[in-house]
Write a protein that holds these residues in place. Structure first.
Motif, mmCIF file in Angstrom:
data_model
loop_
_atom_site.group_PDB
_atom_site.id
_atom_site.type_symbol
_atom_site.label_atom_id
_atom_site.label_comp_id
_atom_site.label_asym_id
_atom_site.label_seq_id
_atom_site.Cartn_x
_atom_site.Cartn_y
_atom_site.Cartn_z
ATOM 1 N N CYS A 19 -14.506 2.893 0.062
ATOM 2 C CA CYS A 19 -14.099 1.498 -0.004
ATOM 3 C C CYS A 19 -13.128 1.290 -1.162
ATOM 4 O O CYS A 19 -13.393 1.715 -2.287
ATOM 5 N N PRO A 20 -11.986 0.631 -0.924
ATOM 6 C CA PRO A 20 -11.006 0.410 -1.999
ATOM 7 C C PRO A 20 -11.343 -0.785 -2.893
ATOM 8 O O PRO A 20 -10.671 -1.003 -3.895
ATOM 9 N N MET A 26 -18.768 2.698 1.292
ATOM 10 C CA MET A 26 -17.910 3.252 2.331
ATOM 11 C C MET A 26 -17.491 2.133 3.277
ATOM 12 O O MET A 26 -18.240 1.178 3.502
ATOM 13 N N GLU A 27 -16.291 2.252 3.803
ATOM 14 C CA GLU A 27 -15.790 1.241 4.726
ATOM 15 C C GLU A 27 -15.480 1.838 6.088
ATOM 16 O O GLU A 27 -15.159 3.017 6.226
ATOM 17 N N ARG A 28 -15.589 1.008 7.102
ATOM 18 C CA ARG A 28 -15.121 1.307 8.446
ATOM 19 C C ARG A 28 -14.323 0.113 8.939
ATOM 20 O O ARG A 28 -14.548 -1.012 8.500
ATOM 21 N N ASP A 122 -3.371 5.089 -7.624
ATOM 22 C CA ASP A 122 -4.458 5.847 -7.002
ATOM 23 C C ASP A 122 -4.857 5.266 -5.654
ATOM 24 O O ASP A 122 -5.894 5.622 -5.086
ATOM 25 N N GLY A 123 -4.042 4.364 -5.097
ATOM 26 C CA GLY A 123 -4.355 3.713 -3.837
ATOM 27 C C GLY A 123 -3.930 4.522 -2.629
ATOM 28 O O GLY A 123 -3.312 5.592 -2.744
ATOM 29 N N SER A 218 -15.014 -8.226 -6.437
ATOM 30 C CA SER A 218 -13.902 -7.286 -6.562
ATOM 31 C C SER A 218 -12.810 -7.884 -7.449
ATOM 32 O O SER A 218 -12.218 -8.912 -7.095
ATOM 33 N N PRO A 219 -12.521 -7.277 -8.603
ATOM 34 C CA PRO A 219 -11.461 -7.795 -9.482
ATOM 35 C C PRO A 219 -10.105 -7.868 -8.786
ATOM 36 O O PRO A 219 -9.288 -8.738 -9.092
ATOM 37 N N LYS A 220 -9.847 -6.941 -7.841
ATOM 38 C CA LYS A 220 -8.565 -6.917 -7.147
ATOM 39 C C LYS A 220 -8.355 -8.162 -6.286
ATOM 40 O O LYS A 220 -7.224 -8.567 -6.032
#
Length: 275
Positions: A19-20, A26-28, A122-123, A218-220
């Motif tokens: 997960c970003p 983890m993401e789907r 790092d994305g 999420s800070p982003k």
């Protein structure tokens, strides 16, 4: 012989990936192809249900035990700029807006690379080359525009300062991807791009500006909650975000609908429109 895709698209699920937005998860994604004669109608309908476009694909998070990612949009009629947002508008009043067709240039890519290297080294896009960048911009089966913001200099060529790839939906503008000069922190260019899209939507009499996903914790993604008139898509409906501290991003597999149920609740273009 010409063949067209059926109106009912096929949906698929990606394999789990890191997960970003939230560490240790983890993401789907649930996704479908965006092509054929009904591409614009499908994009309009699914955008109202939390989907986002990436080239010729529409996708939405479909994680097995997490529902933290929620699609966010600004209701233009209810937006009132804060004092700090008014200052951002004033600091960027010198920028010249230029709307173009979705055609990639080397100048755009240079700014894109500068932005990634500074903000997202790092994305998932960190290794994107010029040809992949061009594909991201140009491979669109719907009405998309590149909105450039330039800093003018007397007697010189203007300096490309910010760019946004924007889709024009039947009910709003969708900010697909934006990037800007990372050395101009004081100008708050990311905030300004959203503010200017709100202004463009108002000028076009479009009710919404779609921002992508808001993720509590999420800070982003936290900056999106600073815009008044913000709505999120949750439980098959759009509603005002309310108290941002009232959202729980804890994982719980029993709170997540099975993929088959999620797909069965998707409303296609001929169905009743999500509001």
């Amino acid at each position: 012989m010409r063949h067209t895709l059926p109106l009912a698209p096929q949906f698929y699920v990606t394999a789990p990936q890191t997960c970003p937005y939230l560490e240790g998860r983890m993401e789907r994604k649930l996704f479908t192809a965006l092509q054929g004669d009904n591409a614009e109608r499908l994009n309009d309908a699914l955008s109202k249900q939390g989907f986002r476009r990436s080239q010729n694909v529409l996708y939405r998070p479909a994680c097995s035990d997490c529902k933290a990612c929620m699609s966010a949009r600004i209701r233009v009629a209810d937006f009132v700029p804060s004092k700090s947002q008014k200052r951002v508008i004033k600091r960027n009043k010198h920028l010249a807006r230029r709307v173009t067709s979705p055609w990639a240039t080397e100048e755009q890519y240079a700014l894109f690379r500068q932005y990634l290297d500074s903000r997202h080294s790092d994305g998932g896009m960190a290794d994107m080359d010029l040809f992949e960048f061009a594909a991201m911009v140009e491979e669109t089966p719907i009405k998309s525009r590149l909105i450039e913001y330039q800093t003018p200099f007397e007697g010189q060529e203007p300096d490309l300062t910010a760019v946004c790839l924007t889709d024009v939906l039947d009910d709003g503008l969708s900010m697909v991807y934006s990037f800007f000069d990372p050395t101009k922190d004081r100008q708050s260019l990311g905030t300004f791009l959203i503010l200017d899209h709100i202004r463009i939507a108002a000028e076009m009499d479009l009710p919404y500006v779609y921002l992508g996903y808001w993720v509590p914790g999420s800070p982003k993604m936290g900056y999106k909650a600073k815009f008044s008139g913000l709505e999120i898509f949750e439980g098959q409906h759009w509603h005002p975000i309310g108290d941002v501290n009232g959202y729980d991003n804890a994982t719980h597999p029993l709170k997540v609908e099975p993929i088959s149920e999620q797909v069965s609740r998707i409303q296609l273009p001929d169905s009743k429109t999500i509001r």
